[in-house]
Design an enzyme around this catalytic site. Structure first.
Site, PDB file in Angstrom:
ATOM      1  N   HIS A  21       0.868  -1.190   0.000  1.00 38.17           N
ATOM      2  CA  HIS A  21       0.000   0.000   0.000  1.00 38.17           C
ATOM      3  C   HIS A  21       0.900   1.235   0.000  1.00 38.17           C
ATOM      4  CE1 HIS A  21      -4.042   1.863   1.181  1.00 38.17           C
ATOM      5  NE2 HIS A  21      -3.199   2.880   0.984  1.00 38.17           N
ATOM      6  N   HIS A  23       1.565   4.741  -2.547  1.00 37.47           N
ATOM      7  CA  HIS A  23       1.280   5.569  -3.722  1.00 37.47           C
ATOM      8  C   HIS A  23       2.585   6.169  -4.221  1.00 37.47           C
ATOM      9  CE1 HIS A  23      -3.130   5.491  -3.162  1.00 37.47           C
ATOM     10  NE2 HIS A  23      -2.796   5.366  -1.880  1.00 37.47           N
ATOM     11  N   ASP A 143      -4.970   3.253 -10.182  1.00 40.93           N
ATOM     12  CA  ASP A 143      -5.955   3.733  -9.215  1.00 40.93           C
ATOM     13  C   ASP A 143      -6.821   4.818  -9.817  1.00 40.93           C
ATOM     14  OD1 ASP A 143      -6.736   3.340  -6.491  1.00 40.93           O
ATOM     15  OD2 ASP A 143      -5.967   5.326  -6.014  1.00 40.93           O
ATOM     16  N   GLY A 175      -9.197   8.131  -3.025  1.00 40.06           N
ATOM     17  CA  GLY A 175      -9.866   9.432  -3.003  1.00 40.06           C
ATOM     18  C   GLY A 175     -10.889   9.526  -1.888  1.00 40.06           C
ATOM     19  N   HIS A 202      -9.465   1.265  -1.250  1.00 38.31           N
ATOM     20  CA  HIS A 202      -9.360   2.005   0.000  1.00 38.31           C
ATOM     21  C   HIS A 202     -10.764   2.022   0.597  1.00 38.31           C
ATOM     22  CE1 HIS A 202      -5.707   3.348  -1.912  1.00 38.31           C
ATOM     23  NE2 HIS A 202      -5.387   4.152  -0.922  1.00 38.31           N
ATOM     24  N   GLU A 205     -11.349   4.297   5.656  1.00 36.96           N
ATOM     25  CA  GLU A 205     -10.290   5.234   6.036  1.00 36.96           C
ATOM     26  C   GLU A 205     -10.894   6.492   6.648  1.00 36.96           C
ATOM     27  OE1 GLU A 205      -6.432   7.575   4.072  1.00 36.96           O
ATOM     28  OE2 GLU A 205      -7.958   6.685   2.764  1.00 36.96           O
ATOM     29  N   ASP A 283       1.598   3.979   2.749  1.00 32.90           N
ATOM     30  CA  ASP A 283       0.635   4.827   2.062  1.00 32.90           C
ATOM     31  C   ASP A 283       1.322   5.938   1.257  1.00 32.90           C
ATOM     32  OD1 ASP A 283      -1.865   5.589   1.208  1.00 32.90           O
ATOM     33  OD2 ASP A 283      -2.495   6.452   3.117  1.00 32.90           O
TER      34      ASP A 283
END
Length: 341
Positions: A21, A23, A143, A175, A202, A205, A283
């Site tokens: 995980h 980005h 994504d 998002g 996701h 969150e 992340d």
């Protein structure tokens, strides 16, 4: 055989790790961002280093989204993607990360009217160089952006299918959860699954456990990113445990985006005690001031995870990876008790 008295920092360094995980855009450090800004003579460059520094001080989800957007705007072409991919993978390799599944904000590329395949060529080149130099292997998850709606995700899904043979393993969605419910994307995810892509989401969150349920039931997500709010629903926690749905835990991220008020509030210990298949990830490590080594250290120092339990978390990362069983076994063999203690 590792010494039982090995300092905890050295023990964590010795653990082979999988980063699932992460980005790419959120892993670009401030020096690289400043280099890109100067190269492009962007508005950020004209504002000076202090403006760039401020982007790395996010304390809530809206400010994080704005910082992430600014970083994305500095990825203007394939050469930029090649540079940042190489540097991110080099940094991961330095933390003994052997394998990574890195998320690309392809939905932002669509929004910017960039050609996904052209940008991905730069990613490929950077990853190839990093593997040759450091031995780290990467696959990719394209994504989409929830709050941009399904029209944003469809071209991302089609690009992911076209790039399957070039290292794209799956389709994801990130998002604003509240601004883009899972139901909007059911058909796109169905298409992706039918084309042989893995799917992740996701969920939980910034929205309650109903978002996790939707990711599981509507999108049929194979892994859950964050799952922070699942703890509010005992039935959901039992489901995640019973079905061994991998949950990607991002401790510092959840603190920095305001999902929890203090690190000690994170439900990671409860999840582990309930038998969930959890693993540790970063992340957006550059924006949140962390790395994977630090996340393991936090699990040890804040939540009391023992060395053996940290070892289990590291193994879970490989177990949850989008790899063949044979490939997983190769990585997991490195965790033989005579090798890591």
């Amino acid at each position: 055989m590792a010494s039982p008295s090995l300092p905890i920092e050295d023990f964590i360094s010795s653990l082979p790790k999988a980063e699932l995980h992460l980005h790419l855009e959120g892993a670009i450090d401030r020096n690289t961002l400043w280099e890109l800004a100067q190269r492009q003579n962007s508005a950020l460059a004209s504002q000076g280093p202090a403006a760039a520094e401020a982007l790395f001080q996010t304390r809530d989800f809206p400010s994080f989204i704005e910082a992430f957007k600014t970083v994305c705007l500095h990825l203007a072409g394939a050469a930029d993607y090649e540079l940042v991919t190489y540097r991110v993978l080099k940094k991961l390799a330095g933390q003994n990360v052997r394998y990574a599944e890195i998320t690309l904000a392809a939905g932002v590329m669509v929004w910017r009217q960039q050609d996904i395949a052209a940008m991905f060529a730069g990613v490929e080149a950077g990853a190839r160089q990093a593997r040759e130099e450091f031995g780290i292997r990467a696959q990719w998850i394209l994504d989409g952006i929830r709050h941009f709606g399904p029209d944003n995700l469809w071209p991302v899904a089609r690009a992911a299918v076209a790039l399957r043979d070039r290292g794209v393993a799956g389709l994801g969605i990130g998002g604003d959860e509240a601004g883009g419910p899972a139901e909007w994307f059911a058909e796109v995810f169905k298409f992706a699954r039918g084309e042989g892509l893995h799917v992740v989401a996701h969920a939980g969150e910034t929205v309650g456990p109903e978002s996790v349920w939707s990711a599981l039931r509507v999108l049929r997500a194979e892994r859950i990113g964050h799952g922070l709010t699942a703890v509010r629903d005992p039935e959901l926690v039992d489901y995640l445990s019973e079905h061994q749905v991998p949950v990607e835990i991002c401790l510092t991220s959840n603190l920095r985006t305001g999902g929890i008020r203090a690190l000690g509030e994170h439900p990671i210990r409860e999840y582990y005690g309930k038998g969930l298949q959890i693993s540790l990830h970063t992340d957006d490590p550059a924006l949140f001031g962390t790395d994977l080594h630090r996340e393991y250290l936090l699990a040890h120092r804040t939540f009391g995870f023992t060395r053996e339990q940290l070892r289990e978390l590291a193994m879970n990362g490989f177990r949850a990876a989008f790899l063949s069983e044979q490939e997983k076994e190769i990585y997991l063999a490195e965790f033989h008790p005579d090798t890591i203690q």
